[in-house]
Design a protein around this motif. Structure first.
Motif, PDB file in Angstrom:
ATOM      1  N   SER A  80       1.077  -1.222   0.083  1.00  0.00           N
ATOM      2  CA  SER A  80       0.089  -0.109   0.176  1.00  0.00           C
ATOM      3  C   SER A  80       0.994   1.354   0.135  1.00  0.00           C
ATOM      4  O   SER A  80       2.094   1.061   0.507  1.00  0.00           O
ATOM      5  CB  SER A  80      -0.994   0.188   1.228  1.00  0.00           C
ATOM      6  OG  SER A  80      -0.343   0.163   2.475  1.00  0.00           O
ATOM      7  N   VAL A  81       0.173   2.462  -0.607  1.00  0.00           N
ATOM      8  CA  VAL A  81       0.849   3.588  -0.550  1.00  0.00           C
ATOM      9  C   VAL A  81       0.699   4.114   0.635  1.00  0.00           C
ATOM     10  O   VAL A  81      -0.537   4.347   1.128  1.00  0.00           O
ATOM     11  CB  VAL A  81       0.446   4.473  -1.826  1.00  0.00           C
ATOM     12  CG1 VAL A  81       1.281   5.974  -1.575  1.00  0.00           C
ATOM     13  CG2 VAL A  81       0.833   3.580  -3.051  1.00  0.00           C
ATOM     14  N   THR A  82       1.606   4.944   1.238  1.00  0.00           N
ATOM     15  CA  THR A  82       1.739   5.746   2.571  1.00  0.00           C
ATOM     16  C   THR A  82       1.972   7.106   2.400  1.00  0.00           C
ATOM     17  O   THR A  82       3.023   7.217   2.016  1.00  0.00           O
ATOM     18  CB  THR A  82       2.311   5.068   4.018  1.00  0.00           C
ATOM     19  OG1 THR A  82       1.774   3.859   4.141  1.00  0.00           O
ATOM     20  CG2 THR A  82       1.968   5.814   5.065  1.00  0.00           C
ATOM     21  N   VAL A  83       1.365   8.196   2.588  1.00  0.00           N
ATOM     22  CA  VAL A  83       1.932   9.492   2.511  1.00  0.00           C
ATOM     23  C   VAL A  83       1.532  10.210   4.047  1.00  0.00           C
ATOM     24  O   VAL A  83       0.601  10.128   4.490  1.00  0.00           O
ATOM     25  CB  VAL A  83       0.894  10.160   1.517  1.00  0.00           C
ATOM     26  CG1 VAL A  83       1.395  11.443   1.302  1.00  0.00           C
ATOM     27  CG2 VAL A  83       0.814   9.502   0.220  1.00  0.00           C
ATOM     28  N   ASP A  84       2.759  10.740   4.525  1.00  0.00           N
ATOM     29  CA  ASP A  84       2.614  11.481   5.856  1.00  0.00           C
ATOM     30  C   ASP A  84       2.513  12.840   5.771  1.00  0.00           C
ATOM     31  O   ASP A  84       3.292  13.423   4.785  1.00  0.00           O
ATOM     32  CB  ASP A  84       3.882  10.954   6.517  1.00  0.00           C
ATOM     33  CG  ASP A  84       3.845   9.708   6.950  1.00  0.00           C
ATOM     34  OD1 ASP A  84       2.791   8.911   7.233  1.00  0.00           O
ATOM     35  OD2 ASP A  84       5.086   8.899   7.134  1.00  0.00           O
ATOM     36  N   TYR A  85       1.767  13.588   6.272  1.00  0.00           N
ATOM     37  CA  TYR A  85       1.600  14.892   6.156  1.00  0.00           C
ATOM     38  C   TYR A  85       1.906  15.571   7.545  1.00  0.00           C
ATOM     39  O   TYR A  85       1.534  15.211   8.462  1.00  0.00           O
ATOM     40  CB  TYR A  85       0.031  15.476   5.819  1.00  0.00           C
ATOM     41  CG  TYR A  85      -0.190  14.742   4.289  1.00  0.00           C
ATOM     42  CD1 TYR A  85      -0.014  15.686   3.293  1.00  0.00           C
ATOM     43  CD2 TYR A  85      -0.839  13.625   3.864  1.00  0.00           C
ATOM     44  CE1 TYR A  85      -0.389  15.405   2.004  1.00  0.00           C
ATOM     45  CE2 TYR A  85      -1.102  13.251   2.759  1.00  0.00           C
ATOM     46  CZ  TYR A  85      -0.782  13.953   1.883  1.00  0.00           C
ATOM     47  OH  TYR A  85      -1.201  13.451   0.551  1.00  0.00           O
ATOM     48  N   ARG A  86       2.442  17.028   7.411  1.00  0.00           N
ATOM     49  CA  ARG A  86       2.918  17.556   8.672  1.00  0.00           C
ATOM     50  C   ARG A  86       2.415  19.018   8.418  1.00  0.00           C
ATOM     51  O   ARG A  86       3.071  19.742   7.539  1.00  0.00           O
ATOM     52  CB  ARG A  86       4.361  17.467   9.013  1.00  0.00           C
ATOM     53  CG  ARG A  86       4.733  18.172  10.312  1.00  0.00           C
ATOM     54  CD  ARG A  86       6.269  17.805  10.576  1.00  0.00           C
ATOM     55  NE  ARG A  86       6.878  18.741  11.859  1.00  0.00           N
ATOM     56  CZ  ARG A  86       6.709  18.255  12.875  1.00  0.00           C
ATOM     57  NH1 ARG A  86       6.127  16.822  12.943  1.00  0.00           N
ATOM     58  NH2 ARG A  86       7.257  18.606  13.891  1.00  0.00           N
ATOM     59  N   HIS A  87       1.587  19.510   9.237  1.00  0.00           N
ATOM     60  CA  HIS A  87       1.167  20.910   9.146  1.00  0.00           C
ATOM     61  C   HIS A  87       1.811  21.582  10.379  1.00  0.00           C
ATOM     62  O   HIS A  87       1.625  21.208  11.560  1.00  0.00           O
ATOM     63  CB  HIS A  87      -0.533  21.060   9.097  1.00  0.00           C
ATOM     64  CG  HIS A  87      -1.249  20.472   8.043  1.00  0.00           C
ATOM     65  ND1 HIS A  87      -1.462  21.101   6.990  1.00  0.00           N
ATOM     66  CD2 HIS A  87      -1.297  19.250   7.705  1.00  0.00           C
ATOM     67  CE1 HIS A  87      -2.204  20.352   6.021  1.00  0.00           C
ATOM     68  NE2 HIS A  87      -1.984  19.126   6.466  1.00  0.00           N
ATOM     69  N   MET A  88       2.246  22.844  10.258  1.00  0.00           N
ATOM     70  CA  MET A  88       2.628  23.582  11.284  1.00  0.00           C
ATOM     71  C   MET A  88       2.341  25.003  11.356  1.00  0.00           C
ATOM     72  O   MET A  88       2.295  25.542  10.380  1.00  0.00           O
ATOM     73  CB  MET A  88       4.367  23.254  11.525  1.00  0.00           C
ATOM     74  CG  MET A  88       4.875  22.168  11.838  1.00  0.00           C
ATOM     75  SD  MET A  88       6.598  22.198  12.115  1.00  0.00           S
ATOM     76  CE  MET A  88       6.579  23.203  13.746  1.00  0.00           C
ATOM     77  N   PHE A  89       1.837  25.516  12.382  1.00  0.00           N
ATOM     78  CA  PHE A  89       1.187  26.889  12.387  1.00  0.00           C
ATOM     79  C   PHE A  89       2.147  27.464  13.843  1.00  0.00           C
ATOM     80  O   PHE A  89       2.297  26.998  14.563  1.00  0.00           O
ATOM     81  CB  PHE A  89      -0.289  26.959  12.700  1.00  0.00           C
ATOM     82  CG  PHE A  89      -1.014  26.135  11.768  1.00  0.00           C
ATOM     83  CD1 PHE A  89      -1.285  26.453  10.208  1.00  0.00           C
ATOM     84  CD2 PHE A  89      -1.472  24.960  12.050  1.00  0.00           C
ATOM     85  CE1 PHE A  89      -2.065  25.732   9.572  1.00  0.00           C
ATOM     86  CE2 PHE A  89      -2.139  23.933  11.170  1.00  0.00           C
ATOM     87  CZ  PHE A  89      -2.417  24.548  10.048  1.00  0.00           C
ATOM     88  N   GLU A  90       2.107  28.796  13.631  1.00  0.00           N
ATOM     89  CA  GLU A  90       2.634  29.577  14.907  1.00  0.00           C
ATOM     90  C   GLU A  90       1.822  30.856  14.964  1.00  0.00           C
ATOM     91  O   GLU A  90       1.447  31.504  13.990  1.00  0.00           O
ATOM     92  CB  GLU A  90       4.169  30.242  14.521  1.00  0.00           C
ATOM     93  CG  GLU A  90       5.053  29.005  14.421  1.00  0.00           C
ATOM     94  CD  GLU A  90       6.639  29.485  14.089  1.00  0.00           C
ATOM     95  OE1 GLU A  90       6.566  30.759  13.766  1.00  0.00           O
ATOM     96  OE2 GLU A  90       7.542  28.723  14.231  1.00  0.00           O
ATOM     97  N   VAL A  91       1.374  31.079  16.198  1.00  0.00           N
ATOM     98  CA  VAL A  91       0.389  31.974  16.660  1.00  0.00           C
ATOM     99  C   VAL A  91       1.168  32.932  17.559  1.00  0.00           C
ATOM    100  O   VAL A  91       1.529  32.558  18.631  1.00  0.00           O
ATOM    101  CB  VAL A  91      -0.774  31.505  16.976  1.00  0.00           C
ATOM    102  CG1 VAL A  91      -1.900  32.711  17.377  1.00  0.00           C
ATOM    103  CG2 VAL A  91      -1.481  30.551  16.351  1.00  0.00           C
TER     104      VAL A  91
END
Length: 588
Positions: free
Chosen positions: A488-499
């Motif tokens: 299977s295909v695995t895609v990892d996502y990483r979102h980063m925000f700074e407030v």
């Protein structure tokens, strides 16, 4: 006392009034209608007395008429009548109007019959042409088709067909001449009808200016002696309504909010409400009070549509059409059977002298709470003319203590929005309606309120605050494959925000971001950070809480101290079979 309709009284009335001349005892305005109370003061004599009120509004509901009274008398009857009065000229016009209506009716019947004749002739011509075309094609048909055509000719009689071919040209010419004759006759008849209808419209007794309809009510009283009585006549009218409107004024220094509650009333009932005591009701009579019945939902298979396919369909002639054609040859025919307004209730700012000016006080609206509705009794008399224009009345002003927080939705906007979270601590129900939002007496936005009951919490937006800054770091994507047998295909996502909070005080911020939701069991989404397992259950973090809501979105609630930057991270993986393209994944 309720009314009775279509009765008459022969006694001369002791008092006769026009409804619009009577004092307005009070008006209850609903969301889609109004109830008007008119006061009648009259002297009655011993025995039976009649009081007549004429010229009730045309939009009155006769079944809503009610009469109450004070004095030494008994209300014995209430009779409603509607009568159209004509002068001598109008009476003569009415006779002519009735005569024209009879002529119009006769011509309409002739017009229908001519229309039917034209339809029959058109049908006959179509069948004759169609049959002639089939005869011409017969010589070019195959043996099998000729055999079928032979059967048709036998069924319709060969002699009859040959006779048809001989008379075809003469018959078509005859039909054409008949069609033209009937069409000319119908055109002339239509022109006559238009003239008659125009003349009848000018004489219509329901539209002539000299015809006046008097809607009146006769109130019968029985008095034991000569006395004075006061009667209250109430009736419901349509073409009247009210809608709420608000000014939400937020003051940042003392962190308070004042809600100025207005009612916008408009009516076109035909009567002015002069110096009336108004009451605004939240009831909506048009909805009705009966519980709707829930029927049965049936499931069944859809029946397939069967289409008959035949190579010889285009060469076949319907036998019924052939019979109609034969009938046509015989000549037989069957007969046809505001802009934001300045308000004296605004908070007055401190003048340049440094002296504070006390705000103008307002009267308090009385609230009557019923089982299913609330009525606001306006403390001041008001005049509402019948001009279908909105007239603003003040319901009340309410002082509330809001809490301020910020909302950030990075996927939709890079701005930070200030919100006031307010609990309705008053005894007033706030109905849904438009609101003008002011921050420190500066207009910042137009908003709207939903229905808010007492003790219920609501939000209102106060615009963008640039002192709370958002930085969005580009999404990091890592692709790979997993599995030994079924890969299977695995895609990892990483979102980063700074407030970052640049204000001189701590602030509360809610940041919302989407977590992809799979609609196919072969696509699996794994949330890695934050570790949230249950929906609508807050999870504690070192800097606040995070919740996965019912829309599959994550809400971080963070308290950020002054001059502090708070990072927020979201990581998840999407797994799916190779060789597929998944729609809806975030882009790099």
């Amino acid at each position: 006392m309720v009314l009775e309709e279509n009765k008459t009284s022969s006694k001369a009335p002791v008092g006769e009034f026009n409804s619009s001349d009577l004092e307005v005892g009070g008006v209850v305005v609903y969301r889609d209608r109004a109830e008007v109370k008119r006061m009648i003061r009259v002297s009655v004599k011993k025995g039976e007395n009649d009081v007549v009120v004429n010229q009730l509004p045309s939009v009155v509901d006769p079944k809503s008429l009610r009469v109450e009274g004070e004095g030494d008398a008994i209300i014995t009857d209430v009779i409603y009548q509607s009568k159209t009065n004509y002068d001598e000229k109008t009476k003569g016009d009415k006779k002519q109007y009735d005569k024209l209506q009879d002529e119009i009716k006769e011509l309409v019947e002739k017009e229908k019959f001519l229309t039917f004749k034209l339809e029959v002739i058109t049908k006959q011509r179509t069948i004759l042409n169609k049959f002639a075309e089939q005869i011409c094609k017969f010589s070019d048909s195959s043996k099998e088709e000729k055999a079928d055509m032979s059967e048709i000719l036998k069924s319709g009689s060969v002699d009859g067909v040959m006779g048809f071919l001989t008379a075809y040209q003469d018959k078509m010419s005859h039909l054409d001449e008949q069609w033209r004759m009937h069409d000319r006759e119908k055109t002339t008849l239509t022109e006559q009808l238009n003239v008659l209808r125009k003349n009848a419209q000018d004489l219509n007794p329901t539209t002539v200016k000299d015809a006046k309809t008097n809607r009146c009510v006769c109130i019968s009283l029985e008095a034991a002696s000569d006395t004075d009585v006061v009667l209250a006549l109430s009736y419901v009218v349509s073409n009247a309504s009210w809608t709420p409107q608000y000014d939400l004024r937020v003051f940042s220094n003392d962190k308070t909010m004042k809600v100025f509650y207005y009612g916008l009333i408009k009516q076109s009932t035909g009567e002015d409400w002069l110096d009336a005591k108004l009451s605004l009701s939240t009831a909506n009579p048009s909805i009705g009070g009966s519980v709707p019945e829930l029927g049965v939902q049936l499931l069944k298979f859809k029946q397939p549509v069967v289409v008959s396919k035949s190579k010889r369909t285009s060469h076949r002639i319907n036998y019924d059409e052939l019979m109609l054609c034969s009938s046509a040859i015989g000549g037989g025919l069957q007969e046809y059977d505001p802009t934001i307004e300045d308000s004296c209730l605004e908070e007055l700012e401190q003048k340049s002298t440094g002296k504070a000016i006390a705000p103008i006080e307002i009267t308090t609206t009385q609230v009557e709470t019923n089982w299913t509705s609330v009525a606001f009794n306006i403390p001041r008399m008001a005049t509402i003319p019948s001009d279908n224009t909105e007239h603003k009345v003040t319901v009340t002003s309410v002082g509330l203590k809001p809490e301020f927080e910020y909302a950030i939705i990075p996927r939709m906007s890079s701005h930070t929005y200030l919100q006031a979270v307010v609990k309705n601590t008053s005894s007033y129900a706030l109905l849904s309606g438009p609101a003008n939002v002011f921050l420190d007496n500066n207009f910042v936005a137009k908003s709207s309120l939903k229905d808010v009951s007492p003790s219920e919490e609501f939000h209102c937006s106060l615009g963008v605050d640039p002192s709370i800054r958002l930085t969005t770091i580009p999404v990091k994507v890592l692709r790979g494959q997993s599995g030994l047998i079924s890969k299977s295909v695995t895609v990892d996502y990483r979102h980063m925000f700074e407030v970052k909070n640049t204000k001189q005080e701590q602030v509360k911020v809610t940041l919302s971001e989407q977590l992809p939701l799979s609609t196919d069991e072969r696509i699996k989404v794994h949330l890695n950070d934050p570790d949230v397992r249950k929906v609508n259950t807050p999870v504690n973090l070192p800097f606040g809480t995070v919740t996965l809501n019912s829309s599959n979105n994550l809400d971080w609630v963070v308290n950020i101290p002054t001059n502090t930057t708070q990072p927020i991270t979201l990581t998840y993986s999407v797994e799916y079979p190779p060789g597929h393209v998944v729609q809806g994944l975030p882009k790099n």
